[in-house]
Scaffold this active site. Structure first.
Site, short mmCIF file in Angstrom:
data_model
loop_
_atom_site.label_atom_id
_atom_site.label_comp_id
_atom_site.label_asym_id
_atom_site.label_seq_id
_atom_site.Cartn_x
_atom_site.Cartn_y
_atom_site.Cartn_z
N CYS A 188 7.71 32.69 63.10
CA CYS A 188 8.97 32.95 63.16
C CYS A 188 9.79 33.30 64.28
O CYS A 188 10.32 32.48 64.74
CB CYS A 188 9.39 34.05 62.09
SG CYS A 188 8.61 33.98 60.34
N LYS B 272 19.32 33.14 58.50
CA LYS B 272 17.73 33.21 58.72
C LYS B 272 17.56 32.94 60.24
O LYS B 272 16.77 34.01 60.76
CB LYS B 272 16.90 32.24 58.02
CG LYS B 272 15.71 32.19 58.28
CD LYS B 272 14.91 33.42 57.99
CE LYS B 272 13.26 33.21 58.22
NZ LYS B 272 12.62 34.35 58.07
#
Length: 429
Positions: A273, A219
């Site tokens: 993010c 991720k």
């Protein structure tokens, strides 16, 4: 299955809805009583998520999904618990685990045997094994790998299109044991659907990466790659502008070759993010000079863009400047790490009178963010596009009376649309 989802935010609530839509009994837990009340009424607590309201309207009255503030109501006896509690990071790349620690300790108090616990919040490498495992074991008196199983499975979706992204991308899992990984695979295969992806050698579906650490890094890697790529694009754009080159033609030409994937330059990199997860990576790897340089390059872009305006417009002191877009990206009502804040500050530092417009925000909401609202049709000396809302592609000089300089920070328009106005775009002289 009985499933508990902890934190009903813009990722957690759609996840809970997805799980319930597959025929499972889902209880969502959130510390915000107003969110819990709205969910139990079948009303989406935040706008803009495709399919969410329709699914809530079906699932809540049917009894498939409900919400509570009480962990004791949701966690005991659950087959699976999924946590999507926010993790905050400061400018020095230091993670603040406060909310996640509190949620984990409360979960541990009510954890019962046989439960799969899956963390989906993006984490520094090693957090699942080194932080959550001992915290859950201490608080519950249970043993991971025997009494319960712990895995990391990062969310890989964007707000506004969560349900589509859940189908589109492989679901990554990494356990602390083979048994835990097997339970995670079984769980996610039972709650998710996957689009056919013939482009993927492994095919779409649940992908076991072999360990929690590998899943954590995956991720961080995919989002840090984007930040580094954008940083490189911004560096190219700044040079191209000084050399009289159109960077967009260069990027298009470069990307016509299959090994080049240069992203687009722009005024800012925002959201939960891309500007955040490189900092989490730097927490693990502080010597990652490439990552740090890209983050610094992207963080400097609002100031650079205001410099473009000053160079084209002249002295900004006393000038009325409209910043178009409070949101961090077009079509999404979210200001997390939005470039609007640095852009407004850079303009104020130069003495400008700064006004902010965003079609998704009311004047009152803009005021709560610390901004004075601008309305199309009001007199203004200059404008800077900060968010690529679709509405801004249609703007013309008549919409901003008196404007003499238009800086397009997202390349939503073109010089032809602004006759008689000085038009500037990042990466083009």
């Amino acid at each position: 299955m009985k499933i508990a989802v902890i934190a009903l935010g813009k990722i957690g609530l759609p996840l809970a809805v997805q799980f319930a839509s597959k025929g499972h009994e889902v209880v969502g837990v959130d510390v915000n009583a107003d969110v819990v009340d709205l969910v139990n009424k079948g009303v989406e607590p935040f706008p803009g998520e495709a399919e969410l309201q329709d699914r809530l309207s079906e699932l809540v009255p049917a009894g498939a999904l409900r919400a509570t503030t009480d962990y004791a109501d949701a966690v005991p006896g659950a087959d699976a618990v999924v946590l999507v509690v926010p993790l905050f990071v400061d400018d020095e790349a230091r993670p603040d685990f406060g909310w996640m620690d509190a949620a984990t300790r409360e979960l541990a108090r009510h954890l019962t045997k046989g439960t799969l616990v899956s963390y989906e919040t993006t984490l520094p490498v090693g957090t699942t094994r080194e932080r959550w495992k001992p915290m859950l074991e201490e608080g519950s008196g249970l043993t991971e790998g025997a009494d319960f199983h712990l895995v990391f499975s990062p969310e890989r979706v964007l707000t506004g299109r969560v349900f589509a992204d859940l189908r589109k991308y492989p679901k990554l899992i990494g356990g602390l044991s083979e048994a835990g990984t097997a339970k995670a695979r079984e769980f996610y295969e039972a709650v998710l659907d996957f689009d056919d992806r013939p482009d993927l050698e492994r095919g779409n579906g649940v992908w076991d990466l072999g360990s929690a650490e590998a899943s954590e890094l995956a991720k961080l890697a995919e989002t840090t790659y984007r930040d580094v790529n954008i940083g490189l694009a911004n560096q190219f754009a700044r040079f191209a502008a000084t050399a009289g080159i159109d960077i967009y033609q260069v990027i298009e030409a470069s990307n016509s070759q299959p090994y080049s994937h240069i992203h687009r330059p722009g005024i800012a990199v925002g959201g939960h993010c891309i500007p955040v997860y490189p900092r989490l990576y730097l927490w693990n790897d502080p010597e990652a000079t490439v990552v740090r340089a890209a983050r610094e390059a992207n963080a400097a872009m609002p100031g650079y863009t205001v410099g473009l305006l000053e160079g084209a417009h002249g002295e900004l002191s006393g000038q009325r400047v409209a910043v178009l877009g409070a949101a961090y990206r077009g079509g999404v009502k979210e200001t997390a790490f939005s470039g609007v804040f640095a852009t407004v500050q850079a303009l104020k530092d130069r003495g400008a009178t700064v006004l902010v417009h965003d079609p998704m925000y009311t004047d009152e909401e803009l005021a709560k963010l610390g901004f004075d609202a601008y309305h199309l049709g009001e007199k203004v000396d200059a404008a800077v596009v900060q968010a690529d809302h679709a509405e801004y592609a249609k703007l013309r000089p008549a919409d901003l009376p008196g404007i003499t300089t238009f800086v397009d920070g997202r390349r939503v328009s073109s010089a032809e649309a602004w006759p008689g106005v000085t038009y500037r775009v990042i990466g083009k002289a």
